[in-house]
Design a protein around this motif. Structure first.
Motif, PDB file in Angstrom:
ATOM      1  N   HIS A   1       9.673 -64.077   8.374  1.00  0.00           N
ATOM      2  CA  HIS A   1       8.281 -63.613   8.473  1.00  0.00           C
ATOM      3  C   HIS A   1       7.489 -64.513   9.418  1.00  0.00           C
ATOM      4  N   THR A   2       6.540 -63.925  10.109  1.00  0.00           N
ATOM      5  CA  THR A   2       5.735 -64.670  11.089  1.00  0.00           C
ATOM      6  C   THR A   2       4.312 -64.920  10.630  1.00  0.00           C
ATOM      7  N   GLY A   3       3.949 -64.397   9.487  1.00  0.00           N
ATOM      8  CA  GLY A   3       2.595 -64.598   8.981  1.00  0.00           C
ATOM      9  C   GLY A   3       2.528 -64.298   7.502  1.00  0.00           C
ATOM     10  N   VAL A   4       1.462 -64.770   6.857  1.00  0.00           N
ATOM     11  CA  VAL A   4       1.253 -64.546   5.427  1.00  0.00           C
ATOM     12  C   VAL A   4      -0.219 -64.305   5.170  1.00  0.00           C
ATOM     13  N   ILE A   5      -0.498 -63.737   3.999  1.00  0.00           N
ATOM     14  CA  ILE A   5      -1.866 -63.445   3.564  1.00  0.00           C
ATOM     15  C   ILE A   5      -2.014 -63.926   2.128  1.00  0.00           C
ATOM     16  N   ALA A   6      -3.183 -64.459   1.806  1.00  0.00           N
ATOM     17  CA  ALA A   6      -3.445 -64.901   0.435  1.00  0.00           C
ATOM     18  C   ALA A   6      -4.884 -64.587   0.086  1.00  0.00           C
TER      19      ALA A   6
ATOM     20  N   VAL B   1      -6.413 -72.524   0.436  1.00  0.00           N
ATOM     21  CA  VAL B   1      -6.269 -73.763   1.205  1.00  0.00           C
ATOM     22  C   VAL B   1      -4.799 -74.158   1.286  1.00  0.00           C
ATOM     23  N   ALA B   2      -4.111 -74.103   0.157  1.00  0.00           N
ATOM     24  CA  ALA B   2      -2.710 -74.512   0.109  1.00  0.00           C
ATOM     25  C   ALA B   2      -1.825 -73.607   0.968  1.00  0.00           C
ATOM     26  N   VAL B   3      -2.035 -72.299   0.892  1.00  0.00           N
ATOM     27  CA  VAL B   3      -1.244 -71.377   1.701  1.00  0.00           C
ATOM     28  C   VAL B   3      -1.517 -71.610   3.186  1.00  0.00           C
TER      29      VAL B   3
ATOM     30  N   ALA C   1       1.359 -72.617   5.714  1.00  0.00           N
ATOM     31  CA  ALA C   1       1.639 -71.756   6.859  1.00  0.00           C
ATOM     32  C   ALA C   1       1.575 -72.552   8.162  1.00  0.00           C
ATOM     33  N   ARG C   2       0.608 -73.442   8.276  1.00  0.00           N
ATOM     34  CA  ARG C   2       0.518 -74.279   9.478  1.00  0.00           C
ATOM     35  C   ARG C   2       1.770 -75.135   9.630  1.00  0.00           C
TER      36      ARG C   2
END
Length: 337
Positions: free
Chosen positions: A72-77, A85-87, A91-92
């Motif tokens: 996966h190239t991206g995520v959403i929270a 903040v943690a996600v 992700a970074r």
């Protein structure tokens, strides 16, 4: 739940091995003053000193790491703050794009931290249902998966590693835990604690703000019960309903839920600040408030572990709570931060 608690406990142990060196192994703190008030030895796991300011970093790193490995190239929270903040930080670290959905009145400190970590921040109303709908819509558009704040197996396993470390460190010190106390928002943290404590004989308690008590009501009813959360200074503990997976894990193994008021949370906040010399947010301090409420049971609980889940708090609220003035509260419905 199709898997046994023992099987899922192995996920916590696996997550702990994977997270070793990736998260801070936070210290366990103790105060003779707090021990005296509780009538027991109280060991406090200082997850307010974790990367990102909360134990949410554990579940986020575990979940994001596995998604990155899957391509996966991206995520959403979505959350009220700490999970977002943690996600974003996770992700970074893995080079993924990230969008977080926050309530319109999210704490500025948490909004700023998410943006500083590189997240695109989208605001959506004041209710968890609004945030979930927006997050799911963004996922449909981008094809990026949503990492739920508590209803996600990797998040639960990751959160459970904080409790697992506390259990292990207490054993190494020769003071094994009799009880483990964890604040409850959507239930991921206390579910992880139950898994970490499985087979040990440790009694696990959840702590909810009074009238933000979906878990307590759900346990009494035998099914998940939504609530309209009352005002509370514990902005991360305002669930509209406990998560489906956390409830399935805890419903038959949790010793009980302790309800605490804002006065008790504020007093616990000041104890942590003045006696342990560390800053916890009210949501994190709620765990100590619950442990102090359990003091009458201390005769059989010689050692009580408490997870201080986070330390991201507004400076103005710190000032008000420190001088003991009535705290400004939030009236927003929401999920766990």
């Amino acid at each position: 739940m199709s898997r046994t608690v023992g099987q899922v406990r192995a996920d916590v142990e696996e997550a702990a091995r994977w997270l070793s060196g990736r998260v801070v192994r936070t210290p366990v703190l103790r105060s003779s003053v707090i021990d005296g008030l509780a009538g027991a030895r109280v060991l406090l796991k200082a997850e307010n000193l974790q990367n990102g300011g909360s134990y949410k970093m554990r579940g986020a790193l575990r979940a994001v790491g596995r998604l990155a490995l899957a391509g996966h190239t991206g995520v959403i929270a979505q959350s009220t703050g700490n999970h977002a903040v943690a996600v974003a930080l996770a992700a970074r670290e893995h080079g993924l794009a990230v969008t977080v959905v926050l309530p319109v009145d999210a704490a500025p400190t948490k909004v700023d931290r998410a943006r500083a970590a590189g997240a695109r921040v989208v605001f959506a109303g004041t209710d968890v249902g609004e945030r979930v709908a927006v997050a799911n819509g963004l996922s449909d558009e981008s094809r990026h998966p949503v990492i739920d704040a508590y209803d996600h197996p990797d998040v639960i396993a990751g959160q459970g590693t904080a409790s697992l470390e506390l259990v292990e460190e207490a054993e190494r010190a020769g003071t094994p835990l009799d009880a483990l106390v964890v604040p409850v928002g959507g239930g991921g943290g206390v579910a992880g604690a139950c898994l970490a404590a499985a087979g040990t004989g440790i009694e696990v308690y959840g702590v909810e703000p009074a009238d933000c008590d979906s878990l307590a009501r759900s346990l009494a009813a035998g099914e998940r019960v939504p609530v309209v959360p009352a005002p509370t200074i514990a902005d991360g503990l305002r669930p509209s309903c406990v998560g489906e997976l956390p409830f399935a894990i805890v419903r038959n193994v949790l010793r009980g839920v302790v309800r605490v008021g804002d006065d008790e949370i504020g007093a616990a906040f000041r104890l942590i600040l003045m006696e342990l010399k560390v800053l916890a947010e009210p949501s994190g301090a709620a765990g100590l408030a619950g442990a102090l409420r359990l003091a009458p049971e201390a005769g059989r609980q010689r050692t009580v572990g408490v997870v201080l889940t986070g330390g991201n708090v507004e400076a103005a609220l710190v000032a008000r709570l420190t001088v003991g003035r009535p705290a400004e509260v939030t009236t927003v419905e929401g999920a766990a931060a």
